[in-house]
Design an enzyme around this catalytic site. Sequence first.
Site, PDB file in Angstrom:
ATOM      1  N   ARG A   1      12.963 -22.062   3.981  1.00 40.88           N
ATOM      2  CA  ARG A   1      12.025 -22.828   3.128  1.00 40.88           C
ATOM      3  C   ARG A   1      11.162 -23.766   4.003  1.00 40.88           C
ATOM      4  NH1 ARG A   1      14.478 -19.829   0.247  1.00 40.88           N
ATOM      5  NH2 ARG A   1      15.130 -20.186  -1.912  1.00 40.88           N
TER       6      ARG A   1
ATOM      7  N   SER B   1      14.931 -24.350  -7.442  1.00 41.14           N
ATOM      8  CA  SER B   1      15.943 -25.141  -6.721  1.00 41.14           C
ATOM      9  C   SER B   1      15.303 -26.464  -6.330  1.00 41.14           C
ATOM     10  CB  SER B   1      16.366 -24.459  -5.428  1.00 41.14           C
ATOM     11  OG  SER B   1      17.010 -23.260  -5.696  1.00 41.14           O
TER      12      SER B   1
ATOM     13  N   GLU C   1      13.867 -29.781  -1.919  1.00 41.53           N
ATOM     14  CA  GLU C   1      13.019 -28.624  -1.627  1.00 41.53           C
ATOM     15  C   GLU C   1      11.676 -28.832  -2.322  1.00 41.53           C
ATOM     16  OE1 GLU C   1      14.629 -24.613  -2.493  1.00 41.53           O
ATOM     17  OE2 GLU C   1      12.560 -24.076  -2.934  1.00 41.53           O
TER      18      GLU C   1
HETATM   19  N1  EPU Z   1      27.368 -23.217  -7.681  1.00 40.98           N
HETATM   20  C1  EPU Z   1      28.203 -24.005  -8.418  1.00 40.98           C
HETATM   21  N2  EPU Z   1      27.658 -24.749  -9.448  1.00 40.98           N
HETATM   22  C2  EPU Z   1      26.349 -24.715  -9.748  1.00 40.98           C
HETATM   23  C3  EPU Z   1      25.490 -23.913  -8.981  1.00 40.98           C
HETATM   24  C4  EPU Z   1      26.024 -23.169  -7.942  1.00 40.98           C
HETATM   25  O1  EPU Z   1      29.401 -24.050  -8.184  1.00 40.98           O
HETATM   26  O2  EPU Z   1      25.940 -25.400 -10.672  1.00 40.98           O
HETATM   27  C5  EPU Z   1      27.919 -22.385  -6.596  1.00 40.98           C
HETATM   28  C6  EPU Z   1      27.837 -20.916  -6.971  1.00 40.98           C
HETATM   29  O3  EPU Z   1      28.961 -20.492  -7.683  1.00 40.98           O
HETATM   30  C7  EPU Z   1      27.739 -20.261  -5.631  1.00 40.98           C
HETATM   31  C8  EPU Z   1      26.969 -21.261  -4.790  1.00 40.98           C
HETATM   32  O4  EPU Z   1      27.115 -22.522  -5.443  1.00 40.98           O
HETATM   33  O5  EPU Z   1      29.002 -20.090  -5.060  1.00 40.98           O
HETATM   34  C9  EPU Z   1      25.510 -20.890  -4.604  1.00 40.98           C
HETATM   35  O6  EPU Z   1      24.879 -20.865  -5.848  1.00 40.98           O
HETATM   36  P1  EPU Z   1      23.715 -19.833  -6.284  1.00 40.98           P
HETATM   37  O7  EPU Z   1      23.994 -18.487  -5.741  1.00 40.98           O
HETATM   38  O8  EPU Z   1      23.523 -19.954  -7.748  1.00 40.98           O
HETATM   39  O9  EPU Z   1      22.440 -20.501  -5.669  1.00 40.98           O
HETATM   40  P2  EPU Z   1      21.968 -20.485  -4.164  1.00 40.98           P
HETATM   41  O10 EPU Z   1      22.419 -19.235  -3.529  1.00 40.98           O
HETATM   42  O11 EPU Z   1      22.318 -21.711  -3.474  1.00 40.98           O
HETATM   43  C10 EPU Z   1      19.611 -19.837  -3.430  1.00 40.98           C
HETATM   44  C11 EPU Z   1      18.191 -20.307  -3.483  1.00 40.98           C
HETATM   45  C12 EPU Z   1      17.492 -19.815  -4.740  1.00 40.98           C
HETATM   46  C13 EPU Z   1      17.578 -18.306  -4.783  1.00 40.98           C
HETATM   47  C14 EPU Z   1      19.050 -17.903  -4.751  1.00 40.98           C
HETATM   48  C15 EPU Z   1      19.220 -16.417  -4.675  1.00 40.98           C
HETATM   49  C16 EPU Z   1      18.082 -22.377  -2.237  1.00 40.98           C
HETATM   50  C17 EPU Z   1      17.987 -23.853  -2.329  1.00 40.98           C
HETATM   51  N3  EPU Z   1      18.122 -21.743  -3.402  1.00 40.98           N
HETATM   52  O12 EPU Z   1      20.369 -20.448  -4.426  1.00 40.98           O
HETATM   53  O13 EPU Z   1      16.112 -20.178  -4.616  1.00 40.98           O
HETATM   54  O14 EPU Z   1      16.968 -17.777  -5.940  1.00 40.98           O
HETATM   55  O15 EPU Z   1      19.668 -18.434  -3.570  1.00 40.98           O
HETATM   56  O16 EPU Z   1      18.966 -15.981  -3.380  1.00 40.98           O
HETATM   57  O17 EPU Z   1      18.086 -21.815  -1.157  1.00 40.98           O
HETATM   58  C18 EPU Z   1      14.347 -21.655  -5.194  1.00 40.98           C
HETATM   59  O18 EPU Z   1      14.163 -21.823  -3.995  1.00 40.98           O
HETATM   60  O19 EPU Z   1      13.653 -22.239  -6.050  1.00 40.98           O
HETATM   61  C19 EPU Z   1      15.422 -20.776  -5.639  1.00 40.98           C
HETATM   62  C20 EPU Z   1      15.702 -20.614  -6.932  1.00 40.98           C
END
Ligand code: EPU
Length: 339
Positions: free
Chosen positions: A165, A237, A332
């Site tokens: 990002r 995010s 972000e």
């Molecule tokens: N989790 C929790 N509680 C929550 C949210 C998440 O326990 O309320 C845990 C999930 O269970 C998981 C981990 O945290 O083990 C990661 O959560 P998730 O996969 O939902 O989100 P992320 O992988 O951190 C990122 C990007 C998203 C993107 C997704 C899919 C960032 C900040 N965010 O989320 O990007 O869509 O991966 O690749 O890198 C964005 O940038 O606007 C965005 C939505």
Amino acid sequence: MVTLESEASLLEYNTFGIDCRAKGLAVVREAGDVAELAKAGRLCEGGYVVIGQGSNLVFGERYEGLALVMRNKGVKVVTENEGEVTVEAKAGEVWDEFVRRCVAEGWHGVENLTAIPGTVGASAVQNIGAYGVEAKDVIEGVKAYDVRGRREVEFKREECGYGYRESRFKHEEGKRYVVTSVRYRLSKIYEPVLTYKALADELGEGGAKDAETVSRAVERIRWSKLPKPEDLGNAGSFFKNPVVTRERYEWLKKENPDMPAHETEDGMKLAAGWLIDRCGWKGRTMGRCGVYEKQALVLVNNGGCRGEDVRRLADAIKDDVRGRYGVELECEAEFVRSR
Ligand code: EPU
């Protein structure tokens, strides 16, 4: 001729749905409009903000500069051979429409980035990423207008300073460049990227039969976890996933054995959503701003939300995560300030 509107509402130009008033607003229909505005002295550094769909911006009550809304459109093939195609898209193209066009044409590489709100220009500024793919994986180069040098410039991918990002265009020095178009190198050979577990699970064994199928699966996962901005104002995010040293991770892991993390080049990447959730913020509200009930990484507009409401909630969350885990969260989304 670009038309300038004064005292314009930015309500329809940011997905958080903040009713900010801008001193000036100009809609860019072609790259030449940016040059025209610069030559007319309307683009002094620090005095404008570039807006695609405003899906990563949080405005205050008033913006004392010029809002430059990118609406220049067009997608063209630049070079093509049996295996690859280089496509140039203008910055104002809606990102998801571009992705759908690529999927339909058999230009592979962006299908995992389906349904991300924003524009083509923003994909290059923000290095958008999801489900195992980042924009930088397919970006070949970026064209921009240099407001300081008053000329068009081109950057190869290596010159864009890409990271998670992250790009040179997000920093103070890089804001002199208004991205006008982006070149992507896409493959005609379909090779699905299924490194993101939730996507692989959704598709099932052998289920990724073509890019269209992957694109639909991405869309389903996305909207099962994230609120559509048209239903509930948000900026995706709100925080980046923090990267910590291995030592710090080992220490945290001892106390929190179920803490998700994965290794990256820069260290261990933790899940901001998990940290925020564990601090008890999921579904909580503070004034007119809240934490989304299904995903703690997303802040939402509960109606009539202002920039200061978002700031207060974001700060409270950061304080809690710092206090409990000793981890510093970085936003972000960008708070837009007037100079
Ligand atoms: N989790 C929790 N509680 C929550 C949210 C998440 O326990 O309320 C845990 C999930 O269970 C998981 C981990 O945290 O083990 C990661 O959560 P998730 O996969 O939902 O989100 P992320 O992988 O951190 C990122 C990007 C998203 C993107 C997704 C899919 C960032 C900040 N965010 O989320 O990007 O869509 O991966 O690749 O890198 C964005 O940038 O606007 C965005 C939505």
